[in-house]
Design a protein around this motif. Sequence first.
Motif, mmCIF file in Angstrom:
data_model
loop_
_atom_site.group_PDB
_atom_site.id
_atom_site.type_symbol
_atom_site.label_atom_id
_atom_site.label_comp_id
_atom_site.label_asym_id
_atom_site.label_seq_id
_atom_site.Cartn_x
_atom_site.Cartn_y
_atom_site.Cartn_z
ATOM 1 N N GLY A 128 -6.822 -20.020 -36.022
ATOM 2 C CA GLY A 128 -6.125 -19.372 -34.918
ATOM 3 C C GLY A 128 -4.780 -18.811 -35.347
ATOM 4 O O GLY A 128 -4.402 -17.699 -34.973
ATOM 5 N N ILE A 129 -4.047 -19.582 -36.145
ATOM 6 C CA ILE A 129 -2.753 -19.117 -36.661
ATOM 7 C C ILE A 129 -2.950 -17.933 -37.598
ATOM 8 O O ILE A 129 -2.256 -16.920 -37.506
ATOM 9 C CB ILE A 129 -2.011 -20.260 -37.378
ATOM 10 C CG1 ILE A 129 -1.644 -21.368 -36.388
ATOM 11 C CG2 ILE A 129 -0.769 -19.736 -38.083
ATOM 12 C CD1 ILE A 129 -1.073 -22.613 -37.040
ATOM 13 N N LEU A 130 -3.932 -18.049 -38.477
ATOM 14 C CA LEU A 130 -4.198 -16.985 -39.450
ATOM 15 C C LEU A 130 -4.504 -15.650 -38.790
ATOM 16 O O LEU A 130 -4.131 -14.592 -39.297
ATOM 17 C CB LEU A 130 -5.404 -17.375 -40.315
ATOM 18 C CG LEU A 130 -5.194 -18.159 -41.606
ATOM 19 C CD1 LEU A 130 -6.541 -18.530 -42.190
ATOM 20 C CD2 LEU A 130 -4.386 -17.351 -42.606
ATOM 21 N N THR A 131 -5.217 -15.710 -37.662
ATOM 22 C CA THR A 131 -5.742 -14.487 -37.058
ATOM 23 C C THR A 131 -5.012 -14.068 -35.789
ATOM 24 O O THR A 131 -5.466 -13.175 -35.080
ATOM 25 C CB THR A 131 -7.234 -14.681 -36.734
ATOM 26 O OG1 THR A 131 -7.392 -15.796 -35.833
ATOM 27 C CG2 THR A 131 -8.041 -14.941 -38.003
ATOM 28 N N ALA A 132 -3.885 -14.712 -35.489
ATOM 29 C CA ALA A 132 -3.089 -14.408 -34.293
ATOM 30 C C ALA A 132 -3.875 -14.653 -33.011
ATOM 31 O O ALA A 132 -3.750 -13.901 -32.036
ATOM 32 C CB ALA A 132 -2.570 -12.966 -34.341
ATOM 33 N N THR A 133 -4.674 -15.696 -33.022
ATOM 34 C CA THR A 133 -5.428 -16.086 -31.823
ATOM 35 C C THR A 133 -5.150 -17.558 -31.499
ATOM 36 O O THR A 133 -6.028 -18.275 -31.038
ATOM 37 C CB THR A 133 -6.943 -15.885 -32.030
ATOM 38 O OG1 THR A 133 -7.370 -16.656 -33.176
ATOM 39 C CG2 THR A 133 -7.288 -14.426 -32.258
ATOM 40 N N GLN A 134 -3.910 -18.003 -31.772
ATOM 41 C CA GLN A 134 -3.620 -19.432 -31.692
ATOM 42 C C GLN A 134 -3.767 -20.006 -30.287
ATOM 43 O O GLN A 134 -4.120 -21.179 -30.132
ATOM 44 C CB GLN A 134 -2.242 -19.762 -32.271
ATOM 45 C CG GLN A 134 -1.092 -18.954 -31.705
ATOM 46 C CD GLN A 134 -0.787 -17.729 -32.528
ATOM 47 O OE1 GLN A 134 -1.707 -17.019 -32.929
ATOM 48 N NE2 GLN A 134 0.493 -17.479 -32.770
ATOM 49 N N ILE A 135 -3.508 -19.218 -29.256
ATOM 50 C CA ILE A 135 -3.640 -19.741 -27.889
ATOM 51 C C ILE A 135 -5.097 -20.080 -27.600
ATOM 52 O O ILE A 135 -5.425 -21.166 -27.095
ATOM 53 C CB ILE A 135 -3.091 -18.734 -26.863
ATOM 54 C CG1 ILE A 135 -1.578 -18.567 -27.052
ATOM 55 C CG2 ILE A 135 -3.397 -19.197 -25.441
ATOM 56 C CD1 ILE A 135 -0.961 -17.537 -26.143
ATOM 57 N N LYS A 136 -6.013 -19.170 -27.925
ATOM 58 C CA LYS A 136 -7.439 -19.432 -27.721
ATOM 59 C C LYS A 136 -7.919 -20.566 -28.609
ATOM 60 O O LYS A 136 -8.723 -21.411 -28.186
ATOM 61 C CB LYS A 136 -8.251 -18.169 -28.012
ATOM 62 C CG LYS A 136 -8.132 -17.086 -26.962
ATOM 63 C CD LYS A 136 -9.066 -15.913 -27.283
ATOM 64 C CE LYS A 136 -8.991 -14.845 -26.205
ATOM 65 N NZ LYS A 136 -9.899 -13.696 -26.508
ATOM 66 N N ALA A 137 -7.433 -20.594 -29.847
ATOM 67 C CA ALA A 137 -7.860 -21.629 -30.785
ATOM 68 C C ALA A 137 -7.407 -23.014 -30.328
ATOM 69 O O ALA A 137 -8.166 -23.986 -30.405
ATOM 70 C CB ALA A 137 -7.311 -21.329 -32.173
ATOM 71 N N GLU A 138 -6.184 -23.110 -29.838
ATOM 72 C CA GLU A 138 -5.681 -24.406 -29.375
ATOM 73 C C GLU A 138 -6.433 -24.877 -28.144
ATOM 74 O O GLU A 138 -6.701 -26.073 -27.992
ATOM 75 C CB GLU A 138 -4.185 -24.310 -29.094
ATOM 76 C CG GLU A 138 -3.343 -24.198 -30.370
ATOM 77 C CD GLU A 138 -1.883 -23.913 -30.075
ATOM 78 O OE1 GLU A 138 -1.522 -23.863 -28.874
ATOM 79 O OE2 GLU A 138 -1.107 -23.725 -31.032
ATOM 80 N N ALA A 139 -6.799 -23.957 -27.257
ATOM 81 C CA ALA A 139 -7.580 -24.334 -26.081
ATOM 82 C C ALA A 139 -8.966 -24.824 -26.487
ATOM 83 O O ALA A 139 -9.485 -25.809 -25.944
ATOM 84 C CB ALA A 139 -7.698 -23.152 -25.124
#
Length: 272
Positions: A129-140
């Motif tokens: 998520g951090i790598l791909t700028a999708t950290q909010i979705k990844a954390e959920a």
Amino acid sequence: MKLPAIHSLPLTLTDQLGRRVVVPYPPQRIVSLVPSQTELLFDLGIGARVVGVTKFCIHPSEARQQAAVVGGTKNFDFEKIAALQPDLILGNKEENYQEGIEQLAEQYPVWLSDISTLEEALRMIRQVGILTATQIKAEALEQGIAESFATLGPVTLPISAAYFIWRKPFMVAASGTFIDDMLRRTGFINAFAEQSRYPEISLAQLAQAAPQVIFLSSEPYPFKEKHIAEFTEVCSSATIRIVDGELFSWYGSRLRYSAAYFRELHQNLLSS
């Protein structure tokens, strides 16, 4: 950590093998060499940025249609990968091969996962998520998976189990594997826990281990109902089940469905 703004300086992260990887942030041309991580990228909403996948990346169904197939997990087509001009390649220590990964890493940012436990799988989801700028979705996603496994709770009467992944030669998942961690969390004791990784075993060794349950995985070897008879001859008192190998071994977003499947499987075995 504070992340750089879109289109700013490259992002440097350490992968699960302790390698420092510098990635253009956010990456726009991703090659995934791991089926479960391919599915994760699509579930994070960035399937359009996935330009290359393996022939085993069967989820989602459109992955191999919209992205180029760059070989298998153990044999990469380097020319196809080069033509895709990736700015990030996602791989895995176990599923890919060291020589191929090292060759790719000479030219491209290669981020590797190394997963044998649920905690490591959740960390991978968070880091991708951090790598791909999708950290909010990844954390959920990470939180939802963790909560689903927390509902499994402690098991008072564990069941001994052998988990077969291959036939001719017979191979099982033993200690130090992600499957072993899934078995323990589900309430099973691995009958081959004294061995490591994926040992070959004989039917005589299976008889000596005498597991209460024998699981025949749907992958990587596609066990079917017709294979049950040969195990019944060796362990007549064991309960034998064909199980969904993806829910035991895929360590990406498919884990959303694993805990519920494990709970039902365990309950069915107790009532049978």
